[in-house]
Design a protein around this motif. Structure first.
Motif, PDB file in Angstrom:
ATOM      1  N   LYS A 212       8.231   5.639   2.773  1.00  0.00           N
ATOM      2  CA  LYS A 212       8.065   4.206   2.533  1.00  0.00           C
ATOM      3  C   LYS A 212       6.679   3.906   1.969  1.00  0.00           C
ATOM      4  CE  LYS A 212      11.180   3.002   6.359  1.00  0.00           C
ATOM      5  NZ  LYS A 212      11.267   2.385   7.716  1.00  0.00           N
ATOM      6  N   LEU A 213       5.685   4.621   2.474  1.00  0.00           N
ATOM      7  CA  LEU A 213       4.337   4.434   1.957  1.00  0.00           C
ATOM      8  C   LEU A 213       4.261   4.872   0.498  1.00  0.00           C
ATOM      9  CD1 LEU A 213       1.422   3.599   2.810  1.00  0.00           C
ATOM     10  CD2 LEU A 213       0.981   6.028   3.182  1.00  0.00           C
ATOM     11  N   ASP A 214       4.886   5.984   0.183  1.00  0.00           N
ATOM     12  CA  ASP A 214       4.915   6.450  -1.204  1.00  0.00           C
ATOM     13  C   ASP A 214       5.589   5.424  -2.107  1.00  0.00           C
ATOM     14  OD1 ASP A 214       4.681   8.803  -3.204  1.00  0.00           O
ATOM     15  OD2 ASP A 214       6.812   8.270  -3.297  1.00  0.00           O
ATOM     16  N   ALA A 215       6.652   4.802  -1.621  1.00  0.00           N
ATOM     17  CA  ALA A 215       7.354   3.792  -2.417  1.00  0.00           C
ATOM     18  C   ALA A 215       6.460   2.592  -2.724  1.00  0.00           C
ATOM     19  CB  ALA A 215       8.618   3.331  -1.692  1.00  0.00           C
ATOM     20  N   ASN A 216       5.533   2.280  -1.833  1.00  0.00           N
ATOM     21  CA  ASN A 216       4.628   1.151  -2.041  1.00  0.00           C
ATOM     22  C   ASN A 216       3.357   1.540  -2.786  1.00  0.00           C
ATOM     23  OD1 ASN A 216       6.320  -0.623  -0.795  1.00  0.00           O
ATOM     24  ND2 ASN A 216       5.098  -0.894   1.051  1.00  0.00           N
ATOM     25  N   THR A 217       3.166   2.839  -3.041  1.00  0.00           N
ATOM     26  CA  THR A 217       1.941   3.312  -3.667  1.00  0.00           C
ATOM     27  C   THR A 217       2.046   3.226  -5.185  1.00  0.00           C
ATOM     28  OG1 THR A 217       1.465   4.794  -1.809  1.00  0.00           O
ATOM     29  CG2 THR A 217       0.376   5.275  -3.906  1.00  0.00           C
ATOM     30  N   LYS A 218       1.153   2.460  -5.754  1.00  0.00           N
ATOM     31  CA  LYS A 218       1.134   2.285  -7.215  1.00  0.00           C
ATOM     32  C   LYS A 218       0.499   3.479  -7.905  1.00  0.00           C
ATOM     33  CE  LYS A 218      -0.292  -1.036 -10.764  1.00  0.00           C
ATOM     34  NZ  LYS A 218      -0.949  -2.353 -11.006  1.00  0.00           N
ATOM     35  N   VAL A 219      -0.545   4.053  -7.286  1.00  0.00           N
ATOM     36  CA  VAL A 219      -1.262   5.148  -7.915  1.00  0.00           C
ATOM     37  C   VAL A 219      -1.927   6.017  -6.862  1.00  0.00           C
ATOM     38  CG1 VAL A 219      -3.385   3.781  -8.184  1.00  0.00           C
ATOM     39  CG2 VAL A 219      -2.979   5.738  -9.698  1.00  0.00           C
ATOM     40  N   TYR A 220      -1.980   7.327  -7.114  1.00  0.00           N
ATOM     41  CA  TYR A 220      -2.766   8.247  -6.305  1.00  0.00           C
ATOM     42  C   TYR A 220      -4.067   8.525  -7.060  1.00  0.00           C
ATOM     43  CZ  TYR A 220       1.261   9.011  -3.302  1.00  0.00           C
ATOM     44  OH  TYR A 220       2.301   8.831  -2.414  1.00  0.00           O
TER      45      TYR A 220
END
Length: 354
Positions: A212-220
């Motif tokens: 879920k966190l990855d889904a909300n992450t725009k950029v690394y």
């Protein structure tokens, strides 16, 4: 062990923000290597902020003229430093590893690449904040928190706790420091898995949370500097990072950040330092460690950079009495045993797939 640092905090802002300039991780390299007193180069691999590291080394050289101009600083991510020390095991090039999580330090101790610190340093650090044999010692504790750009989010809109980061409202609003090379992020992600481990009986619930966190992450972001730039430039509104570096950005760069102590608590990392086994300048390494762990040096770092020191101080820093920081209950031993597997699974199966 769960510790309470005074009373719980919600959002840290205003006057408190001006009180909490702290530091931890850096990215740039600087070097001025030369001969140490025992024939080698006093080389320090550090994940600490470059400015802080240079200031401490300058004070060390001033207090020890024999080493003036004879210290090399190489600034690396904590995981990068660990991997470099492992790779150099047969022919060590560094003398000191300054700045790494307790679990990373334990891995290095298990790899037989560390040597005991001087007895005076070992004795100064509580047993629960160091290796039993002094192969690494905790210098300070780091609070892992949330921060946001207050020009993009109001206090009401901003996340208050870890689970707020995976809420639908935060979709495409997060920038996250790329995890694998960062001791800070590896620890935060592992803590997010560990906090749900007992209820689930496995890391699966934690993996679902990270999806879920990855889904909300725009950029690394490639490194901390990249992370700061992206949040400052409003490419992303919020992130997770250590309080020390966030406040350093507020204090020194006038960054538009507001840090938030999560309501469920902040993972408190032990940030350690170690002497590298068979390093070329053992005598100089001992001298540096003894200087670093002197009460005078730790007092200066605590007051100037607002570190939470590991050694017992004769006087509690005034700023710490203002900060009531509650530690998240985290099983760091379990994290130490499983971090590589958990982060490897995240990199292979979760990152960029949300």
């Amino acid at each position: 062990m769960k510790r309470t640092f005074r009373k719980p905090l919600g959002t840290v802002a205003g006057g408190l923000a001006l009180m909490l300039a702290l530091s931890s991780c850096g990215l740039d390299d600087s070097s001025a290597g030369a001969e140490g007193s025992d024939g080698g180069t006093l080389t320090i691999y550090t994940a600490r902020d470059k400015g802080l590291a240079e200031a401490v080394v300058a004070d060390f050289e001033a207090a020890n003229p024999d080493y003036a101009g004879k210290v090399e600083i190489l600034t690396l991510g904590a995981q990068e430093a660990l991997e470099r020390i492992r790779a150099e095991k047969a022919n060590p090039q560094g003398d000191i590893w300054w700045g790494g999580t307790g679990q990373q330090m334990k891995q290095a101790a298990g790899d037989d690449v560390l040597a005991p610190a001087p007895d005076a340093v070992i004795d100064a650090v509580p047993e629960d904040l160091r290796d039993p044999n002094g192969l690494w010692v905790g210098e300070m504790q780091l609070a892992e928190v949330i921060f946001y750009n207050h020009d993009m989010l109001s206090e009401e809109e901003a996340p208050k706790d870890w689970d707020d980061l995976v809420a639908p409202e935060m979709a495409d609003k997060l920038a996250i420091r790329d995890v694998e090379a960062s001791g800070t992020m590896r620890s935060i992600y592992s803590a997010m898995i560990d906090r749900q481990y007992d209820a689930a009986g496995s890391p699966e619930a934690g993996y679902d949370w990270l999806r879920k966190l990855d889904a909300n992450t725009k950029v690394y972001a490639a490194n901390p500097t990249d992370l700061y730039l992206r949040v400052t430039r409003q490419e992303a509104a919020a992130s997770a990072w250590n309080l020390q570096d966030v406040m350093l950005q507020i204090e020194n760069q006038n960054a538009p950040y507001t840090p938030v102590i999560p309501e469920s608590g902040a993972p408190m990392l032990v940030d350690g330092v170690a002497k590298i086994k068979n390093g070329p300048s053992s005598e100089a390494a001992d001298a540096f460690l003894e200087f670093l762990f002197s009460e005078e040096t730790q007092k200066d770092l605590s007051e100037t950079y607002y570190q939470i020191p590991s050694i017992e101080m004769s006087e509690t820093p005034s700023w710490l009495t203002e900060l009531d920081l509650v530690e998240m209950d985290v099983d760091w031993d379990r994290i130490g045993d499983n971090e590589s597997e958990w982060i490897g699974y995240w990199a292979e199966n979760i990152k960029g797939k949300g």
